[in-house]
Design a protein around this motif. Structure first.
Motif, mmCIF file in Angstrom:
data_model
loop_
_atom_site.group_PDB
_atom_site.id
_atom_site.type_symbol
_atom_site.label_atom_id
_atom_site.label_comp_id
_atom_site.label_asym_id
_atom_site.label_seq_id
_atom_site.Cartn_x
_atom_site.Cartn_y
_atom_site.Cartn_z
ATOM 1 N N ASP A 10 6.361 36.208 31.346
ATOM 2 C CA ASP A 10 6.896 37.390 32.038
ATOM 3 C C ASP A 10 5.766 38.340 32.429
ATOM 4 O O ASP A 10 5.063 38.866 31.570
ATOM 5 N N HIS A 20 13.457 42.392 32.947
ATOM 6 C CA HIS A 20 13.624 42.885 31.562
ATOM 7 C C HIS A 20 13.752 44.408 31.612
ATOM 8 O O HIS A 20 14.635 44.988 30.980
ATOM 9 N N LEU A 43 7.514 47.910 25.374
ATOM 10 C CA LEU A 43 8.439 46.788 25.151
ATOM 11 C C LEU A 43 7.848 45.456 25.581
ATOM 12 O O LEU A 43 8.304 44.398 25.138
ATOM 13 N N LYS A 44 6.861 45.506 26.461
ATOM 14 C CA LYS A 44 6.325 44.257 27.012
ATOM 15 C C LYS A 44 5.756 43.379 25.902
ATOM 16 O O LYS A 44 4.966 43.837 25.079
ATOM 17 N N GLY A 45 6.162 42.134 25.911
ATOM 18 C CA GLY A 45 5.631 41.158 24.962
ATOM 19 C C GLY A 45 6.324 41.133 23.610
ATOM 20 O O GLY A 45 6.135 40.196 22.848
ATOM 21 N N VAL A 46 7.107 42.157 23.312
ATOM 22 C CA VAL A 46 7.744 42.189 21.985
ATOM 23 C C VAL A 46 9.150 41.583 22.046
ATOM 24 O O VAL A 46 9.747 41.478 23.107
ATOM 25 N N SER A 47 9.673 41.210 20.891
ATOM 26 C CA SER A 47 10.949 40.482 20.854
ATOM 27 C C SER A 47 12.115 41.358 21.323
ATOM 28 O O SER A 47 12.004 42.580 21.409
ATOM 29 N N ARG A 48 13.221 40.684 21.594
ATOM 30 C CA ARG A 48 14.428 41.376 22.086
ATOM 31 C C ARG A 48 14.874 42.479 21.122
ATOM 32 O O ARG A 48 15.079 43.628 21.530
ATOM 33 N N SER A 51 12.455 45.331 20.884
ATOM 34 C CA SER A 51 12.536 46.147 22.100
ATOM 35 C C SER A 51 13.677 47.156 21.994
ATOM 36 O O SER A 51 13.516 48.340 22.307
ATOM 37 N N LYS A 75 22.314 43.223 26.757
ATOM 38 C CA LYS A 75 21.117 43.301 27.620
ATOM 39 C C LYS A 75 20.719 41.900 28.076
ATOM 40 O O LYS A 75 20.374 41.682 29.237
ATOM 41 N N SER A 113 5.247 32.458 25.317
ATOM 42 C CA SER A 113 6.068 33.610 25.681
ATOM 43 C C SER A 113 6.974 34.018 24.525
ATOM 44 O O SER A 113 7.563 33.163 23.869
ATOM 45 N N SER A 114 7.096 35.324 24.297
ATOM 46 C CA SER A 114 8.001 35.822 23.253
ATOM 47 C C SER A 114 9.460 35.622 23.626
ATOM 48 O O SER A 114 10.349 35.834 22.812
ATOM 49 N N SER A 115 9.698 35.244 24.866
ATOM 50 C CA SER A 115 11.079 35.202 25.358
ATOM 51 C C SER A 115 11.824 33.949 24.916
ATOM 52 O O SER A 115 11.287 32.845 24.923
ATOM 53 N N LYS A 116 13.088 34.174 24.549
ATOM 54 C CA LYS A 116 13.967 33.038 24.223
ATOM 55 C C LYS A 116 14.544 32.439 25.500
ATOM 56 O O LYS A 116 15.262 31.457 25.450
ATOM 57 N N ASN A 117 14.242 33.054 26.631
ATOM 58 C CA ASN A 117 14.693 32.538 27.932
ATOM 59 C C ASN A 117 13.584 31.787 28.670
ATOM 60 O O ASN A 117 13.754 31.428 29.837
#
Ligand code: BG6
Ligand code: MG
Length: 214
Positions: A10, A20, A43-48, A51, A75, A113-117
């Motif tokens: 992201d 996001h 918030l960038k880079g940190v978990s949902r 955030s 969200k 990526s920290s994202s689960k997506n």
């Protein structure tokens, strides 16, 4: 000698960081919390969940765990809706060619990526095959600024951290890369990413011939 290059997703490969942000801003608005682009940098880079906790802290709001889970899920459903339409054309200019060139030159290439997506985004962009390994938010316990995700990427690639370069657009991501003992190229502004070894405006602005002189 640098042997591997690890990319955040992201904001480094594609502008999903913006989606996001607008999803979090929509949630903050519902909660009566003012949430700006400047605050979004945190918030960038940190978990949902982390955030959401930062947004609640900004608004001085305390909520029970179950409510927080509900809001984080809400969200995410907006975010998933926003990214449904992303297409390969939205990959930042030059990035695909950069990934191809790196592998052609013998570098190992990972996505972290920290994202689960992340899997969904890679599928929509049709670029999963350009990475030797992909690690995402479903595989780690601690999100950036913890180095766990980058150390996992290096171990999956079979290289030691000191031969890795990370591309990151998030302050938390730069910190994670440095904590992992890796070199880091910040993508964005020196205000947030000043600790990185080099800063570029856009990922593909970095010339891969400079990887060994960071
Ligand atoms: C990171 C983004 O890549 O993933 C963060 O920079 C986001 O903004 C995090 O919160 C977690 O993403 P997701 O998709 O699991 O909610
Ligand atoms: Mg990012």
């Amino acid at each position: 000698m640098i042997k591997a290059v690890i990319f955040d997703l992201d904001g480094v490969i594609v502008d999903t960081a913006h989606y996001h942000f607008i999803a979090w801003q929509r949630l903050a608005h519902e909660l009566g919390i003012t949430f700006t682009e400047k605050e979004n940098e945190r918030l960038k880079g940190v978990s949902r969940m982390h955030s959401l906790e930062i947004i609640l802290e900004i608004g001085g709001v305390t909520l029970p765990e179950a409510k927080k889970e509900e809001l984080a899920t809400k969200k995410n459903s907006w975010f998933v809706e926003y990214i449904e339409a992303i297409r390969p054309e939205e990959i930042f200019k030059g990035v695909k060619e950069m990934l191809q060139a790196l592998r052609a030159q013998g570098f190992k290439v990972a996505l972290a990526s920290s994202s689960k997506n992340a899997e969904t985004v890679l599928r929509l962009l049709q670029i999963k095959n350009l990475f030797d390994t992909v690690v995402d938010g479903t595989m780690v316990k601690n999100s950036k600024p913890d180095p766990e995700i980058f150390l996992l990427a290096a171990s999956k690639l079979g290289v030691s951290p000191d031969v890795c370069v990370v591309f990151e657009d998030a302050e938390a991501g730069v910190e994670a890369a440095l904590a992992a003992g890796m070199k880091c190229v910040g993508v964005g502004s020196a205000n947030q990413l000043g600790k990185a070894h080099a800063i570029v405006k856009s990922t593909a602005d970095f010339s891969i011939s400079k990887l060994n002189s960071l």
